[in-house]
Design an enzyme around this catalytic site. Structure first.
Site, PDB file in Angstrom:
ATOM      1  N   ARG A   1      59.660  39.951  43.967  1.00 27.77           N
ATOM      2  CA  ARG A   1      58.608  40.039  42.945  1.00 27.77           C
ATOM      3  C   ARG A   1      57.636  38.893  43.151  1.00 27.77           C
ATOM      4  O   ARG A   1      56.417  39.045  43.058  1.00 27.77           O
ATOM      5  CB  ARG A   1      59.192  40.017  41.524  1.00 27.77           C
ATOM      6  CG  ARG A   1      58.117  39.827  40.444  1.00 27.77           C
ATOM      7  CD  ARG A   1      58.551  40.243  39.049  1.00 27.77           C
ATOM      8  NE  ARG A   1      59.915  39.899  38.734  1.00 27.77           N
ATOM      9  CZ  ARG A   1      60.361  38.645  38.484  1.00 27.77           C
ATOM     10  NH1 ARG A   1      59.531  37.626  38.493  1.00 27.77           N
ATOM     11  NH2 ARG A   1      61.634  38.432  38.233  1.00 27.77           N
TER      12      ARG A   1
ATOM     13  N   TYR B   1      35.780  53.036  34.284  1.00 26.40           N
ATOM     14  CA  TYR B   1      36.875  53.980  34.544  1.00 26.40           C
ATOM     15  C   TYR B   1      37.627  54.263  33.230  1.00 26.40           C
ATOM     16  O   TYR B   1      37.887  53.346  32.443  1.00 26.40           O
ATOM     17  CB  TYR B   1      37.804  53.329  35.578  1.00 26.40           C
ATOM     18  CG  TYR B   1      39.054  54.115  35.881  1.00 26.40           C
ATOM     19  CD1 TYR B   1      38.988  55.310  36.597  1.00 26.40           C
ATOM     20  CD2 TYR B   1      40.300  53.666  35.469  1.00 26.40           C
ATOM     21  CE1 TYR B   1      40.138  56.025  36.872  1.00 26.40           C
ATOM     22  CE2 TYR B   1      41.451  54.371  35.755  1.00 26.40           C
ATOM     23  CZ  TYR B   1      41.362  55.549  36.452  1.00 26.40           C
ATOM     24  OH  TYR B   1      42.495  56.261  36.728  1.00 26.40           O
TER      25      TYR B   1
ATOM     26  N   ASP C   1      34.804  45.410  39.226  1.00 24.32           N
ATOM     27  CA  ASP C   1      35.685  46.436  39.786  1.00 24.32           C
ATOM     28  C   ASP C   1      34.905  47.069  40.945  1.00 24.32           C
ATOM     29  O   ASP C   1      33.935  47.794  40.734  1.00 24.32           O
ATOM     30  CB  ASP C   1      36.025  47.465  38.700  1.00 24.32           C
ATOM     31  CG  ASP C   1      36.933  48.581  39.206  1.00 24.32           C
ATOM     32  OD1 ASP C   1      36.940  48.848  40.427  1.00 24.32           O
ATOM     33  OD2 ASP C   1      37.625  49.205  38.379  1.00 24.32           O
TER      34      ASP C   1
ATOM     35  N   LYS D   1      42.179  54.112  46.231  1.00 21.29           N
ATOM     36  CA  LYS D   1      41.006  54.898  46.588  1.00 21.29           C
ATOM     37  C   LYS D   1      40.597  54.602  48.037  1.00 21.29           C
ATOM     38  O   LYS D   1      41.367  54.875  48.924  1.00 21.29           O
ATOM     39  CB  LYS D   1      39.895  54.617  45.580  1.00 21.29           C
ATOM     40  CG  LYS D   1      40.374  54.630  44.108  1.00 21.29           C
ATOM     41  CD  LYS D   1      40.866  55.979  43.622  1.00 21.29           C
ATOM     42  CE  LYS D   1      41.639  55.906  42.312  1.00 21.29           C
ATOM     43  NZ  LYS D   1      40.929  55.274  41.199  1.00 21.29           N
TER      44      LYS D   1
HETATM   45  C1  LIG Z   1      41.301  54.690  39.937  1.00 19.35           C
HETATM   46  C2  LIG Z   1      40.503  53.579  39.397  1.00 19.35           C
HETATM   47  C3  LIG Z   1      41.110  52.544  38.664  1.00 19.35           C
HETATM   48  C4  LIG Z   1      42.577  52.537  38.335  1.00 19.35           C
HETATM   49  O1  LIG Z   1      43.350  52.381  39.472  1.00 19.35           O
HETATM   50  P1  LIG Z   1      44.854  52.962  39.632  1.00 19.35           P
HETATM   51  O2  LIG Z   1      45.198  52.555  41.020  1.00 19.35           O
HETATM   52  O3  LIG Z   1      44.758  54.453  39.425  1.00 19.35           O
HETATM   53  O4  LIG Z   1      45.682  52.309  38.587  1.00 19.35           O
HETATM   54  C5  LIG Z   1      40.304  51.511  38.238  1.00 19.35           C
HETATM   55  N1  LIG Z   1      38.968  51.497  38.475  1.00 19.35           N
HETATM   56  C6  LIG Z   1      38.367  52.485  39.158  1.00 19.35           C
HETATM   57  C7  LIG Z   1      36.890  52.416  39.389  1.00 19.35           C
HETATM   58  C8  LIG Z   1      39.103  53.560  39.637  1.00 19.35           C
HETATM   59  O5  LIG Z   1      38.476  54.551  40.297  1.00 19.35           O
END
Ligand SMILES: *Cc1c(COP(=O)(O)O)cnc(C)c1O
Length: 381
Positions: A46, A98, A170, A195
């Site tokens: 961890r 998001y 983000d 992504k």
């Molecule tokens: C998918 C996404 C998230 C969340 O990420 P996870 O890996 O699904 O927890 C946060 N911000 C954006 C812009 C996203 O597309």
């Protein structure tokens, strides 16, 4: 070293014990110590794991950051940033973040004494007006989902700094190949590595990068304390994905440009949102702060709710699915899928109209994608 080289090599030297060229999956929870407290830098997985270290170093390098930390999901990374705040602190966030981020902020973290003001981050005056003495963090997503709106990172970084707060971006939609917010004045960058970074729709993960040692220490302490850490196999899959990030982003961009051009000349498409189009209201800002325009497009078709639903269910090659950033193209209807939870009036007021369709343009052959969209749009007329 340039981006594509760093993606393949940073943190990924040959394994010192065996010479393995590819970073091994260190599938272990613990590490044998030679004497009490005498170990090779790892005690418990961890806290730290060599496969994770390789990924953390690589992602830090790609974001031009000194420090990188990886998490079990993008939401795990986001939660860890917010857990560095205290009850009473205030956060200014862009209003089309998001959905999961909005839910975490509004439904979970307000229970712990944090407060949030959501603003249209395209408008610097409203960002300024939302800042208070208690504002500790500004949270941006740029470009946004699903309308591909941009926030001016350097301008908002300046506002944030004036108030002694920190700016977190983000960067999931752009990927570090196209945008490096730390270079533009942000203090923190968050990713859903699920992504573009992972890029193959086969692993969920998240990451935080920073140049600020105080932030890094606070985040690393919480990473270990809260435990939203990724397993070694997930780190390994993400590392394998990231090796081709530069190549993939180039093809996403070529395809998205071609698809955007096709859509804007289609008689049954009323609007196309893509920052690469000269008529995108923030095209100049996109050119200034990004190195390309990415693979996400949204567009509106005639026929409203019905029209939108018909088109997304008619594509054959392009899969009807939530998610984005993978090799395969995905199509979705925000009004009845990702944005269903938002009341209809509010959703429309935010610009997510009934006929809006979101497209994550993959890296298939360009002509095949256009052909599929052409036959799907034919259902409308
Ligand atoms: C998918 C996404 C998230 C969340 O990420 P996870 O890996 O699904 O927890 C946060 N911000 C954006 C812009 C996203 O597309």
């Amino acid at each position: 070293m340039k981006f594509a080289t760093r993606a393949i090599h940073v943190g990924q030297e040959a394994d010192p014990t065996t010479g393995a060229t590819i970073v091994p999956i260190y599938q272990t929870s613990t590490y044998t110590q030679e004497a009490i407290g005498q170990h090779k830098g790892y005690e418990y997985s961890r806290t730290g794991n060599p496969t994770r270290t390789a990924l953390e170093q690589c992602l830090a390098s790609l974001e031009e950051a000194r420090f990188g930390l990886c998490f079990s999901s993008g939401m795990g990374a986001t939660t860890t940033v917010l857990m560095c705040l205290k009850a009473g602190d205030h956060v200014v966030a862009s209003d089309d973040v998001y959905g999961g981020t909005y839910r975490l902020f509004q439904k979970v973290l307000t229970e712990f004494g944090l407060s949030f003001t959501f603003v249209d981050a395209r408008d610097l005056a409203s960002v300024k007006a939302a800042m208070t003495d208690r504002t500790k963090l500004v949270w941006l997503e740029t470009p946004t989902n699903p309308l591909l709106r941009l926030a001016d990172i350097p301008a908002i970084a300046a506002i944030t700094r004036q108030h002694g707060a920190s700016l977190c971006v983000d960067n999931t939609f752009a990927s570090p190949y196209l945008q490096t917010p730390l270079d533009l004045g942000a203090d923190l960058v968050v990713h859903s590595t699920t992504k573009y970074i992972g890029g193959h729709s086969d692993v969920v993960g998240g990451a935080i990068m920073t140049n600020d040692e105080t932030w890094h220490t606070a985040l690393k302490f919480r990473q270990n304390s809260m435990g939203a850490t990724p397993g070694p196999f997930d780190c390994w899959l993400t590392l394998r994905g990231v090796k081709t990030l530069a190549l993939r982003m180039k093809q996403h961009e070529i395809n998205a440009n071609a698809v955007a051009q096709f859509l804007r000349s289609h008689p049954l498409v009323t609007v196309v949102h893509y920052p690469g189009l000269a008529e995108h209201p923030q095209h100049e800002l996109a050119k200034r702060q990004m190195r390309g325009f990415g693979g996400m497009i949204s567009f509106e078709v005639v026929g409203g709710l019905d029209g939108g639903k018909q088109v997304v269910t008619r594509t054959e090659l392009v899969a009807l699915a939530e998610g984005l950033g993978g090799a395969e193209s995905l199509i979705g209807h925000p009004a009845t899928m990702t944005h269903l939870a938002i009341p209809a009036d509010e959703r429309r007021a935010r610009g997510v109209t009934d006929g809006l369709i979101r497209l994550s343009v993959g890296i298939e052959d360009t002509e095949d994608l256009i052909e599929d969209l052409r036959q799907a749009l034919a259902v409308l007329g």
